[in-house]
Design a protein around this motif. Structure first.
Motif, PDB file in Angstrom:
ATOM      1  N   GLU A  83      38.469  38.312  48.905  1.00  0.00           N
ATOM      2  CA  GLU A  83      37.038  38.537  48.453  1.00  0.00           C
ATOM      3  C   GLU A  83      36.704  39.842  48.830  1.00  0.00           C
ATOM      4  O   GLU A  83      36.805  40.400  50.050  1.00  0.00           O
ATOM      5  CB  GLU A  83      36.140  37.318  49.110  1.00  0.00           C
ATOM      6  CG  GLU A  83      35.060  37.066  48.163  1.00  0.00           C
ATOM      7  CD  GLU A  83      34.534  35.752  48.915  1.00  0.00           C
ATOM      8  OE1 GLU A  83      34.331  34.922  48.081  1.00  0.00           O
ATOM      9  OE2 GLU A  83      33.981  35.817  50.163  1.00  0.00           O
ATOM     10  N   LEU A  84      35.975  40.584  47.690  1.00  0.00           N
ATOM     11  CA  LEU A  84      35.259  41.583  48.234  1.00  0.00           C
ATOM     12  C   LEU A  84      33.914  41.642  48.003  1.00  0.00           C
ATOM     13  O   LEU A  84      33.524  40.903  46.886  1.00  0.00           O
ATOM     14  CB  LEU A  84      35.885  42.802  47.095  1.00  0.00           C
ATOM     15  CG  LEU A  84      35.057  44.071  47.275  1.00  0.00           C
ATOM     16  CD1 LEU A  84      35.835  44.885  48.488  1.00  0.00           C
ATOM     17  CD2 LEU A  84      35.362  45.086  46.077  1.00  0.00           C
ATOM     18  N   ASN A  85      32.946  42.041  48.785  1.00  0.00           N
ATOM     19  CA  ASN A  85      31.570  41.694  48.770  1.00  0.00           C
ATOM     20  C   ASN A  85      31.096  43.206  48.445  1.00  0.00           C
ATOM     21  O   ASN A  85      31.459  44.164  49.069  1.00  0.00           O
ATOM     22  CB  ASN A  85      30.935  41.447  50.356  1.00  0.00           C
ATOM     23  CG  ASN A  85      31.594  40.148  50.660  1.00  0.00           C
ATOM     24  OD1 ASN A  85      31.113  39.144  50.080  1.00  0.00           O
ATOM     25  ND2 ASN A  85      32.425  40.167  51.452  1.00  0.00           N
ATOM     26  N   ILE A  86      30.115  43.098  47.335  1.00  0.00           N
ATOM     27  CA  ILE A  86      29.376  44.538  47.189  1.00  0.00           C
ATOM     28  C   ILE A  86      27.778  44.062  47.144  1.00  0.00           C
ATOM     29  O   ILE A  86      27.278  43.019  46.588  1.00  0.00           O
ATOM     30  CB  ILE A  86      29.865  44.564  45.486  1.00  0.00           C
ATOM     31  CG1 ILE A  86      31.167  44.812  45.359  1.00  0.00           C
ATOM     32  CG2 ILE A  86      28.942  45.803  45.002  1.00  0.00           C
ATOM     33  CD1 ILE A  86      31.845  45.271  44.028  1.00  0.00           C
ATOM     34  N   ILE A 132      33.510  39.389  44.586  1.00  0.00           N
ATOM     35  CA  ILE A 132      34.537  39.464  43.528  1.00  0.00           C
ATOM     36  C   ILE A 132      35.951  38.690  44.020  1.00  0.00           C
ATOM     37  O   ILE A 132      36.291  39.173  45.287  1.00  0.00           O
ATOM     38  CB  ILE A 132      34.885  40.821  43.176  1.00  0.00           C
ATOM     39  CG1 ILE A 132      33.669  41.674  42.993  1.00  0.00           C
ATOM     40  CG2 ILE A 132      36.076  40.859  41.984  1.00  0.00           C
ATOM     41  CD1 ILE A 132      33.111  41.353  41.717  1.00  0.00           C
ATOM     42  N   ASP A 133      36.314  37.742  43.503  1.00  0.00           N
ATOM     43  CA  ASP A 133      37.479  36.984  43.907  1.00  0.00           C
ATOM     44  C   ASP A 133      38.648  37.840  43.535  1.00  0.00           C
ATOM     45  O   ASP A 133      38.968  38.042  42.388  1.00  0.00           O
ATOM     46  CB  ASP A 133      37.561  35.615  43.069  1.00  0.00           C
ATOM     47  CG  ASP A 133      38.750  34.794  43.779  1.00  0.00           C
ATOM     48  OD1 ASP A 133      39.574  35.101  44.604  1.00  0.00           O
ATOM     49  OD2 ASP A 133      39.076  33.749  43.082  1.00  0.00           O
ATOM     50  N   MET A 134      39.579  38.180  44.543  1.00  0.00           N
ATOM     51  CA  MET A 134      40.607  39.078  44.544  1.00  0.00           C
ATOM     52  C   MET A 134      41.872  38.274  44.865  1.00  0.00           C
ATOM     53  O   MET A 134      42.971  38.897  44.870  1.00  0.00           O
ATOM     54  CB  MET A 134      40.592  40.467  45.308  1.00  0.00           C
ATOM     55  CG  MET A 134      39.563  41.049  44.868  1.00  0.00           C
ATOM     56  SD  MET A 134      39.304  42.745  45.646  1.00  0.00           S
ATOM     57  CE  MET A 134      40.845  43.627  45.167  1.00  0.00           C
ATOM     58  N   SER A 135      41.735  37.152  45.007  1.00  0.00           N
ATOM     59  CA  SER A 135      42.979  36.215  45.382  1.00  0.00           C
ATOM     60  C   SER A 135      44.209  36.418  44.365  1.00  0.00           C
ATOM     61  O   SER A 135      45.353  36.159  44.608  1.00  0.00           O
ATOM     62  CB  SER A 135      42.517  34.900  45.990  1.00  0.00           C
ATOM     63  OG  SER A 135      42.036  33.971  44.736  1.00  0.00           O
ATOM     64  N   ALA A 136      43.955  36.194  43.340  1.00  0.00           N
ATOM     65  CA  ALA A 136      44.790  36.182  41.938  1.00  0.00           C
ATOM     66  C   ALA A 136      45.468  37.642  41.907  1.00  0.00           C
ATOM     67  O   ALA A 136      46.397  37.706  41.160  1.00  0.00           O
ATOM     68  CB  ALA A 136      44.308  35.793  40.814  1.00  0.00           C
ATOM     69  N   TYR A 137      44.896  38.693  42.446  1.00  0.00           N
ATOM     70  CA  TYR A 137      45.375  40.116  42.364  1.00  0.00           C
ATOM     71  C   TYR A 137      46.623  40.178  42.928  1.00  0.00           C
ATOM     72  O   TYR A 137      46.663  39.978  44.329  1.00  0.00           O
ATOM     73  CB  TYR A 137      44.345  41.106  42.382  1.00  0.00           C
ATOM     74  CG  TYR A 137      43.143  40.953  41.469  1.00  0.00           C
ATOM     75  CD1 TYR A 137      43.089  40.436  40.352  1.00  0.00           C
ATOM     76  CD2 TYR A 137      42.030  41.722  41.747  1.00  0.00           C
ATOM     77  CE1 TYR A 137      42.198  40.205  39.764  1.00  0.00           C
ATOM     78  CE2 TYR A 137      40.852  41.666  40.853  1.00  0.00           C
ATOM     79  CZ  TYR A 137      40.926  40.771  39.642  1.00  0.00           C
ATOM     80  OH  TYR A 137      39.848  40.896  39.152  1.00  0.00           O
ATOM     81  N   VAL A 193      39.717  50.200  45.778  1.00  0.00           N
ATOM     82  CA  VAL A 193      39.944  49.080  47.006  1.00  0.00           C
ATOM     83  C   VAL A 193      41.304  48.877  47.023  1.00  0.00           C
ATOM     84  O   VAL A 193      42.150  48.653  46.000  1.00  0.00           O
ATOM     85  CB  VAL A 193      39.079  47.713  46.660  1.00  0.00           C
ATOM     86  CG1 VAL A 193      39.531  46.457  47.480  1.00  0.00           C
ATOM     87  CG2 VAL A 193      37.751  48.148  46.695  1.00  0.00           C
ATOM     88  N   THR A 194      41.706  48.582  48.235  1.00  0.00           N
ATOM     89  CA  THR A 194      43.206  48.058  48.408  1.00  0.00           C
ATOM     90  C   THR A 194      43.294  46.665  48.814  1.00  0.00           C
ATOM     91  O   THR A 194      42.428  45.945  49.401  1.00  0.00           O
ATOM     92  CB  THR A 194      43.829  48.893  49.365  1.00  0.00           C
ATOM     93  OG1 THR A 194      43.803  50.263  49.531  1.00  0.00           O
ATOM     94  CG2 THR A 194      45.554  48.864  49.738  1.00  0.00           C
ATOM     95  N   LYS A 195      44.338  46.166  48.051  1.00  0.00           N
ATOM     96  CA  LYS A 195      44.773  44.711  48.449  1.00  0.00           C
ATOM     97  C   LYS A 195      45.934  44.468  49.135  1.00  0.00           C
ATOM     98  O   LYS A 195      46.902  44.900  48.432  1.00  0.00           O
ATOM     99  CB  LYS A 195      44.454  43.634  47.244  1.00  0.00           C
ATOM    100  CG  LYS A 195      44.681  42.278  47.525  1.00  0.00           C
ATOM    101  CD  LYS A 195      44.506  41.340  46.585  1.00  0.00           C
ATOM    102  CE  LYS A 195      44.799  39.842  47.057  1.00  0.00           C
ATOM    103  NZ  LYS A 195      45.583  39.228  46.496  1.00  0.00           N
TER     104      LYS A 195
END
Length: 75
Positions: A14-17, A48-53, A73-75
């Motif tokens: 997850e990314l918080n903005i 922002i849910d980034m778990s599927a990326y 942003v790096t995942k």
């Protein structure tokens, strides 16, 4: 200049903005330019849910009333 923060970077799931100004739209692109996410809701704070990326680098573009901001942003 727009006053906003984003965390964590690198992000895992997850990314918080958070912004002091209202964000008109948020778009996320893969490093090769493919649009992966778009949100046109007017918000000042979002997760922002980034778990599927997949692991990699993503480009975020925030559109404000009279200006825009871009960051990676790096995942």
């Amino acid at each position: 200049m727009v006053d906003f923060t984003y965390y964590p970077n690198p992000a895992k799931s997850e990314l918080n903005i958070k912004s002091k100004s209202e964000i008109n739209s948020i778009t996320v692109y893969s490093i090769d330019g493919k649009r992966l996410y778009n949100n046109n809701s007017k918000v000042s704070e979002i997760k922002i849910d980034m778990s599927a990326y997949a692991s990699g680098t993503y480009i975020f573009k925030l559109q404000f009333e009279n200006q825009s901001a871009t960051f990676k942003v790096t995942k």
